[in-house]
Design a protein around this motif. Structure first.
Motif, PDB file in Angstrom:
ATOM      1  N   HIS A 164       0.825  -1.210   0.000  1.00 32.33           N
ATOM      2  CA  HIS A 164       0.000   0.000   0.000  1.00 32.33           C
ATOM      3  C   HIS A 164       0.862   1.264   0.000  1.00 32.33           C
ATOM      4  O   HIS A 164       0.476   2.283  -0.591  1.00 32.33           O
ATOM      5  CB  HIS A 164      -0.951  -0.021   1.194  1.00 32.33           C
ATOM      6  CG  HIS A 164      -2.124  -0.914   0.979  1.00 32.33           C
ATOM      7  ND1 HIS A 164      -3.340  -0.463   0.522  1.00 32.33           N
ATOM      8  CD2 HIS A 164      -2.261  -2.260   1.118  1.00 32.33           C
ATOM      9  CE1 HIS A 164      -4.192  -1.474   0.412  1.00 32.33           C
ATOM     10  NE2 HIS A 164      -3.548  -2.579   0.767  1.00 32.33           N
ATOM     11  N   ARG A 165       2.020   1.199   0.643  1.00 31.21           N
ATOM     12  CA  ARG A 165       2.896   2.370   0.615  1.00 31.21           C
ATOM     13  C   ARG A 165       3.372   2.663  -0.806  1.00 31.21           C
ATOM     14  O   ARG A 165       3.403   3.824  -1.243  1.00 31.21           O
ATOM     15  CB  ARG A 165       4.108   2.151   1.530  1.00 31.21           C
ATOM     16  CG  ARG A 165       5.018   3.365   1.519  1.00 31.21           C
ATOM     17  CD  ARG A 165       6.271   3.229   2.345  1.00 31.21           C
ATOM     18  NE  ARG A 165       7.038   4.466   2.253  1.00 31.21           N
ATOM     19  CZ  ARG A 165       8.242   4.654   2.781  1.00 31.21           C
ATOM     20  NH1 ARG A 165       8.828   3.672   3.463  1.00 31.21           N
ATOM     21  NH2 ARG A 165       8.862   5.808   2.634  1.00 31.21           N
ATOM     22  N   SER A 168       0.693   4.300  -2.837  1.00 29.41           N
ATOM     23  CA  SER A 168       0.312   5.626  -2.351  1.00 29.41           C
ATOM     24  C   SER A 168       1.372   6.680  -2.657  1.00 29.41           C
ATOM     25  O   SER A 168       1.052   7.861  -2.817  1.00 29.41           O
ATOM     26  CB  SER A 168       0.058   5.580  -0.834  1.00 29.41           C
ATOM     27  OG  SER A 168       1.263   5.341  -0.124  1.00 29.41           O
ATOM     28  N   GLU A 169       2.644   6.261  -2.768  1.00 30.29           N
ATOM     29  CA  GLU A 169       3.727   7.225  -2.957  1.00 30.29           C
ATOM     30  C   GLU A 169       4.175   7.373  -4.405  1.00 30.29           C
ATOM     31  O   GLU A 169       4.786   8.385  -4.755  1.00 30.29           O
ATOM     32  CB  GLU A 169       4.938   6.824  -2.100  1.00 30.29           C
ATOM     33  CG  GLU A 169       4.697   6.948  -0.608  1.00 30.29           C
ATOM     34  CD  GLU A 169       5.972   6.783   0.196  1.00 30.29           C
ATOM     35  OE1 GLU A 169       7.075   6.736  -0.412  1.00 30.29           O
ATOM     36  OE2 GLU A 169       5.866   6.711   1.429  1.00 30.29           O
ATOM     37  N   LYS A 202      -2.966  -2.656  -8.693  1.00 25.03           N
ATOM     38  CA  LYS A 202      -4.115  -2.199  -7.898  1.00 25.03           C
ATOM     39  C   LYS A 202      -5.385  -2.951  -8.264  1.00 25.03           C
ATOM     40  O   LYS A 202      -6.299  -3.100  -7.452  1.00 25.03           O
ATOM     41  CB  LYS A 202      -4.311  -0.689  -8.082  1.00 25.03           C
ATOM     42  CG  LYS A 202      -3.255   0.155  -7.372  1.00 25.03           C
ATOM     43  CD  LYS A 202      -3.312   1.615  -7.801  1.00 25.03           C
ATOM     44  CE  LYS A 202      -4.567   2.297  -7.321  1.00 25.03           C
ATOM     45  NZ  LYS A 202      -4.548   3.748  -7.625  1.00 25.03           N
TER      46      LYS A 202
END
Length: 456
Positions: A164-165, A168-169, A202
């Motif tokens: 997830h990091r 998100s980044e 995703k």
């Protein structure tokens, strides 16, 4: 700004990839294998200098070439500052940025899960990439249990957070470049495809589609055995291993081979299972070079045992030697080339082979034992009623559990069954190797099956 050139170096036998990235002048390398000649030749072909080497983690499935490559080229060797290693390295931490050149800018991102100190490397630019090692794979993640079951749940939770990091980044157009996942036992589940982006992950990756509790439960439930030699890889990599020594092993003659077989040493026939079945030196083991050779030999052999190779050509022996060097098996005691008549003056052995249809027929006439050498999860999913399951990698240490009498050995396709049958035959057992597809044939020929996938 010119887009970087990203080149993949496949090691299909281990299910891994390494990468060479360059701007036309200088290059960086990610997770190189131990046989450095492939990397050096690629850099020479591209006309570039290797100035930086990055490790995503202390590998558990192969001996790294990173340390030796950095020493050979003078490149900076980037290894996580938190890794306990016995050599000088360019310590790197989460958030550090390495300016390899004006156009190659690499940012380290902490992505624990496969190991506690795992890093991914984002290559920033107009066409972004992220080198994810054993973190985010194509439709999967790296397995979290290689540091022991005591850490598996914690690492699985960290793996979920790391995935997830990354999304998100980083921009969703970022191309995902994993080290594991192409048949590697470092993958938590089977992976599919040859390329991916964060946008695609995703939509398909369980780590990004499921909540953490469901992901952890399904990941841990789905884990199967992994090769026993993995236990030796981490310590070797933390010590700073040298490059592979690929000098040809010493040639051995018939008399030496006879002595080694009499002594119970590992004499390995590299030919295909079909060639081995047609005629071989009794007492030899068939681990064909046409499959995951080093994985299965490394899994079965007592670590440190002497190995002699039998191949059809010097090229075949050299390929096997390279495969073994990648997992730290360096001490080959010799090799012979040609065919069985070049290796012994005695009577040749043959190995009976059959199909699942043959097994169904023979069971109408006489009692035969069935030995399933697949891994436990495969067996639990579906198996022949009454079969005995001894995973191939454990066969040498569980030989006494193998059935007596006539034993029909099977796996999923025939490759492992030949290895297992040759091992049993070398120890005096009466065997038949089933050279057939379990998924395509076992359920269609009248064999009674049971297991999770057979229940309605």
């Amino acid at each position: 700004m010119t887009a970087p050139t990203v080149l993949t170096i496949e090691t299909s036998s281990l299910g891994d990839r390494s990468y060479l990235v360059h701007d036309g002048d200088v290059a960086l390398v990610v997770d190189p294998q131990r046989d450095l000649d492939r990397v050096l030749q690629l850099a020479e072909r591209e006309g570039v200098r290797i100035t930086h080497v990055f490790e995503t983690h202390i590998h558990n499935d192969y001996v790294t070439g990173g340390y030796a490559l950095a020493r050979r080229t003078g490149a900076a060797y980037h290894v996580n500052a938190e890794d306990d290693v016995a050599f000088e390295r360019d310590a790197i931490r989460d958030g550090d940025v390495v300016e390899v050149s004006d156009t190659l800018r690499v940012r380290a991102i902490s992505t624990p899960g496969h190991t506690f100190t795992h890093l991914s490397y984002a290559l920033e630019g107009e066409r972004p990439y992220v080198f994810t090692g054993g973190s985010l794979l194509f439709g999967s993640t790296g397995r979290p249990d290689l540091l022991g079951q005591d850490h598996a749940e914690e690492l699985a939770r960290l793996q979920h957070g790391s995935a997830h990091r990354l999304v998100s980044e980083l921009d969703e157009s970022t191309e995902v470049m994993p080290t594991h996942g192409f048949g590697s036992f470092c993958s938590a589940t089977q992976t599919e495809g040859d390329e991916s982006t964060l946008a695609k992950e995703k939509q398909t990756n369980p780590a990004l589609l499921k909540d953490v509790e469901e992901f952890v439960r399904e990941t841990l439930d789905g884990l199967d055995l992994y090769p026993a030699y993995y236990a030796h890889m981490g310590p070797a990599n933390a010590a700073g291993p040298g490059a592979a020594d690929l000098e040809p092993p010493r040639p051995v003659d018939k008399e030496v081979l006879r002595e080694r077989l009499t002594a119970g040493e590992w004499v390995v026939d590299l030919r295909t299972r079909q060639a081995f079945a047609a005629g071989h030196v009794p007492g030899t083991y068939n681990v064909g070079l046409d499959g995951q050779f080093s994985t299965w030999l490394g899994w079965m052999i007592p670590w440190g045992s002497p190995v002699t190779l039998l191949g059809e050509s010097e090229e075949q022996v050299a390929e096997a030697q390279r495969e073994l060097a990648r997992i730290g098996i360096d001490e080959l005691t010799g090799a012979a080339t040609g065919g069985p008549r070049d290796w012994t003056d005695g009577e040749l052995g043959t190995l009976a082979t059959a199909t699942f249809a043959d097994l169904a027929q023979v069971r109408h006439h006489r009692q035969v034992a069935v030995l399933d050498v697949r891994n436990p999860k495969e067996h639990a999913d579906s198996h022949v009623v009454g079969s005995v399951n001894i995973p191939l990698g454990q066969l040498p240490t569980r030989l006494e559990e193998a059935p007596e009498g006539e034993v029909w050995v099977h796996c999923a396709s025939g490759y492992r069954s030949s290895i297992g049958a040759s091992y049993l035959a070398a120890h005096g057992r009466q065997v038949v190797a089933i050279d057939d597809s379990y998924d395509e044939q076992a359920g269609t020929v009248g064999l009674p099956l049971e297991g999770a996938s057979t229940r309605s």
